[in-house]
Scaffold this active site. Structure first.
Site, PDB file in Angstrom:
ATOM      1  N   ARG A 239       0.856  -1.185   0.000  1.00 36.63           N
ATOM      2  CA  ARG A 239       0.000   0.000   0.000  1.00 36.63           C
ATOM      3  C   ARG A 239       0.887   1.227   0.000  1.00 36.63           C
ATOM      4  NH1 ARG A 239      -3.694  -2.471  -1.334  1.00 36.63           N
ATOM      5  NH2 ARG A 239      -5.719  -2.789  -0.369  1.00 36.63           N
ATOM      6  N   GLU A 268      -2.607   7.678  -3.926  1.00 32.86           N
ATOM      7  CA  GLU A 268      -2.979   7.238  -5.276  1.00 32.86           C
ATOM      8  C   GLU A 268      -4.484   7.371  -5.494  1.00 32.86           C
ATOM      9  OE1 GLU A 268      -1.565   3.066  -4.712  1.00 32.86           O
ATOM     10  OE2 GLU A 268      -3.616   2.540  -5.251  1.00 32.86           O
ATOM     11  N   HIS A 286      -1.155   0.100  -9.595  1.00 32.74           N
ATOM     12  CA  HIS A 286      -1.843  -0.793  -8.645  1.00 32.74           C
ATOM     13  C   HIS A 286      -2.517  -1.962  -9.383  1.00 32.74           C
ATOM     14  CE1 HIS A 286      -3.829  -0.826  -4.411  1.00 32.74           C
ATOM     15  NE2 HIS A 286      -3.666  -2.058  -4.864  1.00 32.74           N
TER      16      HIS A 286
HETATM   17  C1  8YV Z   1      -7.100  -4.588  -5.395  1.00 28.43           C
HETATM   18  C2  8YV Z   1      -5.289  -4.876  -3.642  1.00 28.43           C
HETATM   19  O1  8YV Z   1      -7.264  -4.828  -6.726  1.00 28.43           O
HETATM   20  O2  8YV Z   1      -6.428  -6.764  -2.850  1.00 28.43           O
HETATM   21  C3  8YV Z   1      -5.814  -5.747  -2.565  1.00 28.43           C
HETATM   22  O3  8YV Z   1      -5.600  -5.397  -1.388  1.00 28.43           O
HETATM   23  O4  8YV Z   1      -4.508  -4.029  -3.396  1.00 28.43           O
HETATM   24  C4  8YV Z   1      -5.723  -5.105  -5.057  1.00 28.43           C
HETATM   25  O5  8YV Z   1      -5.680  -6.464  -5.310  1.00 28.43           O
HETATM   26  C5  8YV Z   1      -7.326  -3.135  -5.137  1.00 28.43           C
HETATM   27  O6  8YV Z   1      -7.146  -2.833  -3.797  1.00 28.43           O
HETATM   28  C6  8YV Z   1      -8.741  -2.708  -5.550  1.00 28.43           C
HETATM   29  O7  8YV Z   1      -9.703  -3.004  -4.583  1.00 28.43           O
END
Ligand code: 8YV
Length: 328
Positions: A239, A268, A286
């Site tokens: 993150r 972001e 991402h």
């Molecule tokens: C998601 C991610 O696609 O699963 C997670 O925590 O970071 C990604 O796989 C993104 O967060 C959209 O919800």
């Protein structure tokens, strides 16, 4: 009457069809990102919500939604959801663990290799028409094979990344809130548990896969970057906010570390514009979990959690078991 739900973002049509078999669905195929006020208005009278990490669920919002029972998130990370506030408002919350482990680990390697071996930087150079002759020192990078991989956050995705390093004959060191058991360490290419300081000092490639929380905010800042090898690469798959992006930009400029591969950023989808002026960073929007099959599996998993919760069954990936217990 079917329960009413909101789907906060655009999603696969077959998932909307599945949800429509169980619920009155308000969808958002135009993919507008709702403000907190719009989200509160849209969620009035809804018992459930199918969401992604782009919507924030906190007590300010939840106190306006007495009918809401379930938040089903299509992501494994859930730092956008205040789970304690959900419990306080008797709202269940779920995420989508496991279905994305292998795909995210694959992408971690893609980003690590592109970064260490300067793939995107050299491609941009080639596309810009600069390739007139081969040279002995063109785009020299760092080896992956035989090097030391440092994983910070050795959960399910971290272990899948570490396991892949067997083929590259690498040594794996890791740091985590708690040490893995012997079986998990063996699975993760005989990973050795070390302090964060030792990891930063010894690793050739550092991969971040830990969840974001106030405790993990700026896990990597100026001091940590200064502790890394000048030849090291840093990969953030976790993150934004886990890395202090301004400190990273300074370190990449000063060549305190060799390069970084980033799939996530502070604030972001906005990100620090100075990243664009640096050659030694690989930037992706991402997409670590973005394989066709995995995104479908994540959406299916979130839908299954929502359907279970609103039909009186325990959602398979319930995050706040206390809400379930207090029902029984
Ligand atoms: C998601 C991610 O696609 O699963 C997670 O925590 O970071 C990604 O796989 C993104 O967060 C959209 O919800």
């Amino acid at each position: 009457m079917k329960p009413a739900i909101l789907v906060t973002r655009a999603v696969f049509p077959e998932i909307l069809q599945l949800l429509a078999q169980h619920f009155e669905v308000e969808s958002n195929q135009d993919d507008v990102i709702f403000s907190p006020q719009e989200l509160a208005a849209k969620l009035q009278g809804k018992q459930g919500v199918f969401t992604t990490a782009s919507a924030r669920f906190n007590s300010d919002l939840l106190r306006q939604l007495p009918e809401l029972k379930m938040i089903a998130q299509m992501a494994v990370g859930y730092d956008n959801i205040d789970v304690a506030a959900c419990s306080a408002h008797a709202v269940m919350a779920s995420n989508t663990p496991d279905v994305l482990n292998e795909t995210t680990a694959d992408f971690g390697w893609a980003l690590l290799m592109a970064t260490a071996r300067r793939i995107t930087e050299s491609e941009h150079w080639l596309r810009a028409g600069h390739w007139h002759k081969w040279s002995y020192n063109g785009f020299l990078g760092a080896d992956i094979h035989g090097s030391t991989l440092g994983v910070i956050g050795m959960g399910r995705i971290g272990q899948a990344i570490a396991r892949r390093s067997m083929g590259f004959n690498m040594r794996v060191i890791y740091h985590n809130r708690s040490r893995l058991n012997a079986e998990q360490e063996a699975y993760a290419n005989n990973a050795s548990y070390v302090s964060k300081e030792d990891l930063l000092r010894s690793a050739d490639h550092v991969v971040l896969v830990l969840p974001y929380s106030t405790a993990s905010h700026h896990t990597i800042g100026a001091a940590e970057l200064a502790a890394m090898k000048p030849t090291a690469t840093l990969v953030n798959l976790a993150r934004g906010g886990i890395v202090d992006d301004a400190a990273l930009i300074a370190a990449l400029r000063a060549k305190t570390i060799a390069a970084a591969g980033l799939d996530v950023f502070e604030n972001e989808p906005k990100f620090h514009p100075d990243f664009l002026g640096l050659n030694n960073v690989v930037l992706t929007p991402h997409i670590a979990s973005a394989s066709e099959a995995t995104r479908r599996a994540m959406a299916g998993c979130a839908a299954a959690n929502l359907i279970a919760a609103l039909s009186g069954q325990r959602p398979p990936n319930l995050l706040n078991q206390d809400v379930w217990k207090s029902k029984g």
